[in-house]
Write a protein that holds these residues in place. Structure first.
Motif, PDB file in Angstrom:
ATOM      1  N   ALA A 189     -61.649  -0.081  -6.973  1.00 57.64           N
ATOM      2  CA  ALA A 189     -60.298  -0.247  -7.039  1.00 57.64           C
ATOM      3  C   ALA A 189     -60.863  -1.313  -9.081  1.00 57.64           C
ATOM      4  O   ALA A 189     -59.642  -0.709  -9.912  1.00 57.64           O
ATOM      5  N   SER A 208     -48.191  -5.500  -9.641  1.00 55.99           N
ATOM      6  CA  SER A 208     -49.215  -5.751  -8.512  1.00 55.99           C
ATOM      7  C   SER A 208     -50.738  -4.457  -9.353  1.00 55.99           C
ATOM      8  O   SER A 208     -51.382  -5.378  -8.138  1.00 55.99           O
ATOM      9  N   HIS A 212     -54.090  -6.127  -7.670  1.00 56.22           N
ATOM     10  CA  HIS A 212     -54.826  -5.857  -6.966  1.00 56.22           C
ATOM     11  C   HIS A 212     -56.040  -5.471  -7.387  1.00 56.22           C
ATOM     12  O   HIS A 212     -57.113  -5.786  -6.887  1.00 56.22           O
TER      13      HIS A 212
END
Length: 450
Positions: A189, A208, A212
């Motif tokens: 990520a 978003s 994250h």
């Protein structure tokens, strides 16, 4: 001598892209951004730029020009007096919001760099048997597959890199596959947003995605801090984090250095191994020459750390892998004082890009540059050019040296037991934005040596 680390690579994007939008000669809002995006990557943009304008070219980042150097001769001329910082570390830590130095000036920055490099070197010496064990486990699994079995290199070798880096960096806690899987989730990520999200500004535009990214970074930091604390009271082996703890670094600094090593170490190690096995699968002749060297140097014994320097042809194979794959296509430095390349004056504070992907396939430097040919490194001129670019010798960054060691252990173990075969009809496309990575899964087949 040029002072830059190979992994500075595409983190030039991080250095300025996080705070500036690309700016064109026409001074439109998005600058050269659309040119880069339309080309597919900064590397591809630089290829076209140098094809059109020659080995010294410029474009715009924000309101200031960037100079790009695209030949060995121009890189040789460029002298940057800043020998105290590592460009990869500085840019990566800038993105992560970390301080790159120890807070006490150039001397302490140099000291911290030495501590970091020493920790990696000592980790390799102290944990080489563990590295060998992890490689032997993977090769053992491959030997059990039937000859026609398609082997997914990316999946298997990223798994090997994750296990190797986490266990050698953070200790036996990561002998648990569940810990490695959790680590990989956050690692992916974070890494997926490095460069990409800052190049096009999309990370800031997507709440978003940003959330994250920040959550993954926070979770990774918490894990690394907890590991450092756990190691104070219990440990079975001495690993990277322990060597850092023996220095005068604070817990925060230890966490930062563990973040840099684990983030970059996993990606560069995995991709060096992926590309090496892919290229070997395309040439039975190179495989046999490597096999003969391994037999002559090692016999029936497993590879050892002290034997690695004797594996000259194996080194040539890995050098040619880095060159042919353009493993790290971009590096960068800030021009701290006014400089000059040919008749071009480079003003102070200009961002200077080293277009390594262009140089690595320059026909003026490398004969038949698109051909995988490890024999080219028998020539001293090729070795000198490679060293100048920061891929070997004293300029090589410690993460790459770590990756070379893992790849050498893999080739030494694998090639004496199995033959590699390329999958016919497979079209391999490259993603060159960060470290050069196959866009899709890469497949080979293997057969047992008789």
């Amino acid at each position: 001598m040029l002072d830059f680390a190979i992994f500075a690579v595409t983190f030039v994007i991080i250095l300025v892209g996080a705070v500036l939008y690309l700016y064109p000669v026409s001074r439109c809002k998005d600058g050269n951004l659309q040119d880069i995006v339309s080309r597919g990557s900064l590397h591809e943009f630089l290829v076209s730029l140098h094809e059109e304008y020659g080995s010294v070219a410029s474009f715009w980042f924000g309101g200031r020009p960037v100079v790009s150097l695209g030949s060995v001769n121009q890189l040789r001329q460029h002298i940057n007096p800043n020998h105290t910082t590592d460009s990869f570390e500085t840019m990566l830590k800038s993105l992560l919001g970390y301080k790159s130095g120890m807070g006490g000036g150039a001397n302490e920055t140099i000291l911290r760099k030495k501590v970091y490099e020493s920790a990696i070197n000592n980790t390799l010496k102290n944990n080489f048997p563990l590295m060998l064990k992890l490689v032997e486990e993977l090769v053992g699994k491959w030997k059990l597959f039937p000859d026609a079995q398609h082997m997914p290199l990316c999946a298997h070798l990223l798994g090997l890199a994750m296990k190797t880096v986490t266990q050698l960096a953070l200790g036996e806690r990561f002998g648990d596959d569940a810990e490695v899987i959790s680590f990989r989730k956050n690692h992916d990520a974070i890494w997926s947003e490095i460069g990409k999200g800052y190049l096009d500004g999309s990370l800031e535009k997507s709440s978003s995605r940003k959330a994250h990214f920040e959550q993954a970074l926070s979770e990774m930091e918490s894990v690394l801090l907890s590991v450092a604390k756990e190691r104070k009271v219990q440990r079975k082996q001495t690993v990277f984090v322990d060597f850092l703890r023996e220095s005068s670094l604070t817990e925060r600094q230890i966490m930062e250095d563990c973040m840099v090593f684990t983030l970059a170490g996993c990606v560069i190690t995995a991709n060096l191994c992926i590309w090496a096995l892919h290229f070997l699968s395309t040439s039975e002749e190179v495989q046999e020459k490597l096999y003969q060297e391994l037999e002559n140097v090692l016999g029936s014994d497993p590879v050892s750390l002290d034997k690695i320097p004797e594996l000259k042809y194996c080194q040539q194979v890995l050098n040619e892998t880095v060159r042919t794959a353009k493993l790290t296509p971009i590096a960068a430095r800030l021009q701290e004082v006014e400089g000059k390349v040919d008749h071009h004056v480079i003003p102070k504070e200009t961002l200077v890009i080293y277009a390594l992907g262009v140089v690595l396939q320059d026909s003026d430097t490398w004969s038949t540059p698109y051909r995988f040919d490890p024999d080219r490194f028998e020539e001293e001129s090729a070795r000198k050019s490679f060293c100048l670019l920061g891929f070997s010798g004293s300029q090589t960054c410690p993460e790459l040296r770590f990756a070379y060691t893992v790849a050498t252990v893999l080739l030494s173990t694998l090639m004496r037991q199995l033959k590699l075969h390329m999958l016919k009809g497979q079209v391999l496309e490259v993603r060159s934005e960060l470290v050069s990575t196959p866009k899709d899964e890469t497949w080979i087949t293997v057969s047992k040596r008789s």
